[in-house]
Scaffold this active site. Structure first.
Site, PDB file in Angstrom:
ATOM      1  N   GLU A   1       0.774  -1.235   0.000  1.00 41.02           N
ATOM      2  CA  GLU A   1       0.000   0.000   0.000  1.00 41.02           C
ATOM      3  C   GLU A   1       0.807   1.287   0.000  1.00 41.02           C
ATOM      4  O   GLU A   1       0.321   2.314  -0.451  1.00 41.02           O
ATOM      5  CB  GLU A   1      -0.933  -0.010   1.226  1.00 41.02           C
ATOM      6  CG  GLU A   1      -1.961  -1.120   1.242  1.00 41.02           C
ATOM      7  CD  GLU A   1      -2.894  -1.045   0.044  1.00 41.02           C
ATOM      8  OE1 GLU A   1      -3.521   0.005  -0.176  1.00 41.02           O
ATOM      9  OE2 GLU A   1      -2.977  -2.059  -0.684  1.00 41.02           O
TER      10      GLU A   1
ATOM     11  N   SER B   1     -40.726 -25.988  48.328  1.00 42.15           N
ATOM     12  CA  SER B   1     -40.588 -25.824  49.779  1.00 42.15           C
ATOM     13  C   SER B   1     -39.644 -24.713  50.188  1.00 42.15           C
ATOM     14  O   SER B   1     -39.517 -24.443  51.391  1.00 42.15           O
ATOM     15  CB  SER B   1     -40.115 -27.146  50.391  1.00 42.15           C
ATOM     16  OG  SER B   1     -41.092 -28.152  50.244  1.00 42.15           O
TER      17      SER B   1
END
Length: 709
Positions: A77, A337
């Site tokens: 690049e 319970s």
């Protein structure tokens, strides 16, 4: 005209450059698609995907990129990156000459110019390409970047912000999702493939491999395997999204804690070591339960003092569960319970019972608006008269329902809501079954309710992310709460049902209660030490019944192991008795072998000798005033007798004698009736009304059969 346009473009570019962000601002504003949940010490716990549009990982410093990648990037690049000042005029000239002769060239856009388009929305490249003014603005911004940023900062920002294939943004995301590597671990071939993607992010594997091969050929020491590159590219592009690295310990809690906006990482109150143990212990327990139709579970651990969440396991995980996304900590289910301690606490607070009071564990018929409610114990057995301590410790259903009827469903529901359980209906909706956990609650609120018991009846909110903390408030009397905690920690009190060596026993103080919902769809274990409250749920996310899995065999082993881990090296200490309590010797007559013991009493309720006579009920205990009985013509009449219960005396129905004693049985007839209980002198102790609805039951003496008409 052209000069005017050029001048206007330069002015625009200059205006854009004036708003140029600093490197620190760009790095701080970097938004990731995945955010990291940290534990209380800063250790990573969970990476969570939040942005579905793109995949960007946390910012990676330049020093943590592979040298091979940096070399391939610059070669592809911007070969004069360290020589130019933002614009490579030589490349501009070469590009213009190539365009003039219709030749393919690398292009003139430097890394700095590309970065300018990445950090400035005004310079982002549109699909139709940049205009001349935008190109000039890009060049101007690149020059300004070079004047205020270092080369290292430019390169680092570019690597973290550059778009790559598909949804991938930044080299860190591309390296992880395409090659399952960190940027530092990329080799020469992988680096060349990533660099090739910059030109054509969504190109076919063959084209990307060809470009990568050209890049490797530019490096004298490289002899690229071009066919191999194409195969490597095809494999990488076909790879399904991988889970990102890490243990992924707390996905459900992370969804609560991590928001779309904000920092890329967030520290939580969770303890990674405890969270890891909780996950492993739950999974191991469910593996041991294989074959019993159970695949899901959840765990939460709270700090008693602060309300901080120390562990949050919402699921057993995708390996075991077909519904791993469901958060079992927040799902509402019947708690069975585990509500009984709150029933007894309220009755103790109201001085309706003491821990030494005798309760009747025998077949019961509880009148409700819908008819008769016939509670049964878990083992279908009965134990006769026994103390409230033994009834709660052994988790007997019938005594709990009898205590609940003393309170009334509305009063009990209000108290449960005071403890933060958030019942969806009023008490009358649940009726007498509320004492046995017929309402639905979630593990988070239930565990925090037990934490309130641990804190002597003071409730405070759990500390959760982005949740406003409500002030702590007293919801229960400290003295009665202490007695309930003492019962739940009493190994002797639960020996009839659980034995002396069950998993509910711990080396230090721990108050604990199990629960199983109807048809074994859910089982629970909740309990607290002096420092922690632990809640465990085991079941199926879809609600399917388990096969022979109770609270003590399903959830309790997980609870026990976590309590053991939490108190390694420091046993839990029992709480100190608050004011308002008295301890004295209680002796029992008429029970099944309960020996004399030192018992705790709310001051003013002390009992030195406990007998059936001293414990006899006052007035009528069954039915309740205004009760409605519904008769079923399809049931044998003998099974539909109504039992009137209460203090020993003379019973009258509609003004006529019915019988004597503490209870009488009556064959019901439809209509409204008046029931009265008289003492030995004929004085009315109590009078109430009730109604019977349904068919008239007629006995056929000649055949011994009964039918309905």
């Amino acid at each position: 005209m052209k000069q005017r346009l050029l001048g206007l473009a330069l002015l625009i570019a200059a205006g854009l450059a004036q708003a140029l962000p600093t490197f620190e601002q760009v790095r701080a504003g970097h938004k990731t698609s995945d955010k990291v949940l940290l534990d209380r010490r800063g250790e990573p716990l969970q990476l969570l995907r939040l942005d579905k549009r793109q995949r960007a990982l946390p910012w990676v410093p330049l020093a943590q990129y592979s040298p091979a990648l940096l070399h391939a990037l610059l070669l592809s690049e911007d070969r004069r990156f360290y020589e130019h000042s933002g614009v490579d005029w030589g490349a501009v000239a070469a590009s213009a000459w190539g365009n003039l002769w219709n030749q393919r060239t690398r292009g003139a856009s430097t890394l700095t110019m590309q970065l300018a388009g990445l950090i400035d929305d005004e310079l982002t490249r549109p699909q139709q390409g940049r205009s001349g003014a935008q190109k000039l603005g890009q060049a101007w911004t690149a020059r300004k970047l070079e004047g205020t940023w270092s080369k290292a900062e430019i390169l680092e920002a570019y690597l973290n912000r550059v778009p790559l294939r598909g949804e991938l943004v930044g080299v860190p995301a591309a390296a992880r999702l395409l090659f399952d590597k960190s940027p530092a671990a990329l080799d020469a071939s992988e680096s060349a493939l990533l660099a090739a993607l910059l030109r054509a992010p969504n190109a076919r594997p063959a084209l990307v491999a060809q470009r990568a091969c050209e890049l490797l050929n530019l490096q004298p020491a490289r002899k690229p395997d071009c066919p191999g590159l194409e195969m490597q590219a095809a494999a990488a592009f076909a790879r399904r999204p991988l889970p990102l690295p890490g243990e992924h310990l707390a996905p459900h809690y992370a969804r609560l804690a991590l928001k779309a906006d904000g920092p890329n990482s967030q520290r939580s109150t969770l303890d990674a070591r405890l969270q890891r143990v909780a996950v492993q212990v739950l999974k191991q327990q469910l593996i041991e339960l294989q074959g019993r139709n159970v695949e899901d579970g959840a765990v939460i651990v709270l700090d008693n003092a602060t309300g901080e969440v120390l562990a949050w396991v919402g699921s057993s995980g995708a390996e075991l569960s077909s519904a791993a996304e469901v958060d079992g900590v927040l799902a509402r289910r019947q708690p069975g319970s585990t509500l009984k301690p709150f029933v007894y606490q309220l009755a103790l607070e109201k001085k309706l019972i003491t821990a030494a009071s005798l309760l009747d564990d025998s077949p019961a018929q509880i009148s409700t608006d819908a008819g008769l409610y016939l509670p049964q114990n878990y083992d279908r057995g009965y134990r006769g008269w026994l103390s409230a301590r033994s009834a709660l410790g052994n988790s007997l259903n019938i005594p709990a329902v009898r205590v609940g009827t003393m309170l009334g469903a509305d009063m009990l529901a209000a108290r449960l809501n005071d403890f933060g359980l958030g019942l969806e209906q009023g008490g009358s909706y649940y009726g007498a079954s509320l004492a046995l956990g017929s309402a639905e609650v979630n593990l988070l609120s239930l565990t925090n309710a037990y934490r309130a018991l641990a804190n002597g009846g003071v409730w405070s909110a759990v500390r959760l992310p982005a949740r406003e903390l409500k002030p702590a408030r007293r919801v229960a009397d400290a003295a009665s709460t202490f007695i309930v905690a003492d019962i739940l920690a009493d190994n002797n009190a639960r020996a009839l049902t659980f034995g002396m060596g069950s998993v509910l026993s711990t080396s230090g103080f721990a108050a604990v209660k199990t629960g199983t919902s109807k048809d074994m769809r859910d089982n629970w274990c909740l309990g607290f030490s002096d420092r922690y409250t632990v809640g465990v749920w085991v079941g199926n996310a879809g609600g399917e019944a388990m096969h022979d899995v109770s609270g003590v065999s399903g959830a309790a082993p997980v609870w026990h192991q976590l309590m053991h881990y939490l108190h390694q090296g420091r046993p839990s200490r029992p709480p100190k008795a608050p004011a308002g309590l008295t301890q004295q010797l209680a002796r029992f007559d008429g029970t099944q072998g309960e020996p004399p013991r030192q018992e705790w009493f709310v001051r003013g309720t002390e009992l030195a000798r406990v007998s059936l006579m001293a414990n006899a009920p006052r007035g009528i205990t069954n039915p309740r005033d205004g009760a409605i009985y519904a008769l079923d013509p399809d049931m044998p009449p003998a099974a539909q007798r109504i039992v009137f219960e209460g203090e020993a005396g003379q019973w009258q129905l509609d003004g006529k004698p019915l019988g004597r004693g503490t209870s009488v049985r009556w064959a019901p007839t439809p209509g409204r009736h008046q029931l009265a209980l008289l003492d030995a002198r004929g004085q009315v102790l109590q009078k109430l009304g009730f109604e019977v609805r349904g068919a008239i039951l007629v006995a056929r003496a000649q055949t011994g059969k009964e039918k309905a008409r």
